[in-house]
Design a protein around this motif. Structure first.
Motif, PDB file in Angstrom:
ATOM      1  N   PHE A   1       0.859  -1.182   0.000  1.00  0.00           N
ATOM      2  CA  PHE A   1       0.000   0.000   0.000  1.00  0.00           C
ATOM      3  C   PHE A   1       0.898   1.236   0.000  1.00  0.00           C
ATOM      4  O   PHE A   1       1.742   1.395   0.882  1.00  0.00           O
ATOM      5  CB  PHE A   1      -0.912  -0.016   1.229  1.00  0.00           C
ATOM      6  N   TYR A   2       0.710   2.093  -0.988  1.00  0.00           N
ATOM      7  CA  TYR A   2       1.564   3.273  -1.136  1.00  0.00           C
ATOM      8  C   TYR A   2       1.489   4.198   0.071  1.00  0.00           C
ATOM      9  O   TYR A   2       2.464   4.851   0.404  1.00  0.00           O
ATOM     10  CB  TYR A   2       1.204   4.035  -2.415  1.00  0.00           C
ATOM     11  N   HIS A   3       0.338   4.257   0.723  1.00  0.00           N
ATOM     12  CA  HIS A   3       0.165   5.102   1.913  1.00  0.00           C
ATOM     13  C   HIS A   3      -0.140   4.241   3.133  1.00  0.00           C
ATOM     14  O   HIS A   3      -0.890   4.638   4.019  1.00  0.00           O
ATOM     15  CB  HIS A   3      -0.957   6.121   1.672  1.00  0.00           C
ATOM     16  N   GLY A   4       0.456   3.065   3.191  1.00  0.00           N
ATOM     17  CA  GLY A   4       0.165   2.108   4.250  1.00  0.00           C
ATOM     18  C   GLY A   4       0.390   2.627   5.655  1.00  0.00           C
ATOM     19  O   GLY A   4      -0.337   2.280   6.576  1.00  0.00           O
ATOM     20  N   GLY A   5       1.385   3.481   5.830  1.00  0.00           N
ATOM     21  CA  GLY A   5       1.667   4.035   7.151  1.00  0.00           C
ATOM     22  C   GLY A   5       0.610   5.018   7.624  1.00  0.00           C
ATOM     23  O   GLY A   5       0.571   5.361   8.807  1.00  0.00           O
ATOM     24  N   GLU A   6      -0.260   5.448   6.722  1.00  0.00           N
ATOM     25  CA  GLU A   6      -1.311   6.397   7.062  1.00  0.00           C
ATOM     26  C   GLU A   6      -2.671   5.709   7.218  1.00  0.00           C
ATOM     27  O   GLU A   6      -3.659   6.372   7.533  1.00  0.00           O
ATOM     28  CB  GLU A   6      -1.404   7.468   5.971  1.00  0.00           C
ATOM     29  N   LEU A   7      -2.713   4.404   6.994  1.00  0.00           N
ATOM     30  CA  LEU A   7      -3.979   3.671   7.051  1.00  0.00           C
ATOM     31  C   LEU A   7      -4.233   3.122   8.450  1.00  0.00           C
ATOM     32  O   LEU A   7      -3.287   2.804   9.174  1.00  0.00           O
ATOM     33  CB  LEU A   7      -3.952   2.502   6.058  1.00  0.00           C
ATOM     34  N   PRO A   8      -5.507   2.979   8.816  1.00  0.00           N
ATOM     35  CA  PRO A   8      -5.803   2.302  10.084  1.00  0.00           C
ATOM     36  C   PRO A   8      -5.304   0.862   9.988  1.00  0.00           C
ATOM     37  O   PRO A   8      -5.436   0.229   8.944  1.00  0.00           O
ATOM     38  CB  PRO A   8      -7.321   2.369  10.190  1.00  0.00           C
ATOM     39  N   ASN A   9      -4.728   0.370  11.059  1.00  0.00           N
ATOM     40  CA  ASN A   9      -4.130  -0.953  11.041  1.00  0.00           C
ATOM     41  C   ASN A   9      -4.399  -1.668  12.366  1.00  0.00           C
ATOM     42  O   ASN A   9      -3.477  -2.147  13.022  1.00  0.00           O
ATOM     43  CB  ASN A   9      -2.622  -0.821  10.781  1.00  0.00           C
ATOM     44  N   PRO A  10      -5.675  -1.729  12.779  1.00  0.00           N
ATOM     45  CA  PRO A  10      -5.988  -2.255  14.108  1.00  0.00           C
ATOM     46  C   PRO A  10      -5.607  -3.715  14.300  1.00  0.00           C
ATOM     47  O   PRO A  10      -5.319  -4.137  15.412  1.00  0.00           O
ATOM     48  CB  PRO A  10      -7.500  -2.056  14.237  1.00  0.00           C
TER      49      PRO A  10
END
Length: 131
Positions: free
Chosen positions: A69-78
């Motif tokens: 994911f190109y913006h994986g660090g900005e996605l919710p990751n519960p």
């Protein structure tokens, strides 16, 4: 073109690839798919541009696939699917994160579906698409 790019992969990797692709299109039927046959990779997005319109990328390996994911660090990751740190692209502005999938059944998870959906929503917000 997608199947051609995956044709050198094992049967298991091809099955995972098709399952991931199906998931992406189920979550966002309007997905724009860009296949790079020589690299054996695929990008999925709200448009064709790699770093500004795509929300995910896919790469097959010998025994697994990588869904990134190109913006994986900005996605919710519960559920902790994505690592807490990752790579960046040449410009260094993206917080890229990826996960490995080694079995087709690993794709059939509600938390993975929600992660893809969150990536789509995030990318739409970035490009100003209010859908």
């Amino acid at each position: 073109v997608f199947r051609e790019a995956m044709s050198a992969s094992s049967d298991v990797v091809q099955a995972i690839a098709l399952a991931v692709r199906a998931l992406v299109f189920e979550v966002y039927p309007e997905t724009v798919e860009v296949v790079w046959p020589k690299q054996g990779s695929v990008g999925w997005g709200v448009g064709p541009k790699k770093f500004t319109e795509q929300f995910a990328y896919f790469m097959p390996f010998k025994k697994h696939v990588t869904l990134g994911f190109y913006h994986g660090g900005e996605l919710p990751n519960p559920d902790g699917l994505l690592p807490s740190s990752g790579g960046t692209q040449a410009g260094g502005k993206l917080s890229m994160r990826s996960l490995k999938l080694a079995k087709p059944e690993a794709v059939d998870r509600s938390d993975l579906r929600e992660l893809v959906a969150a990536a789509v929503r995030h990318q739409m917000a970035l490009v100003g698409d209010g859908r």
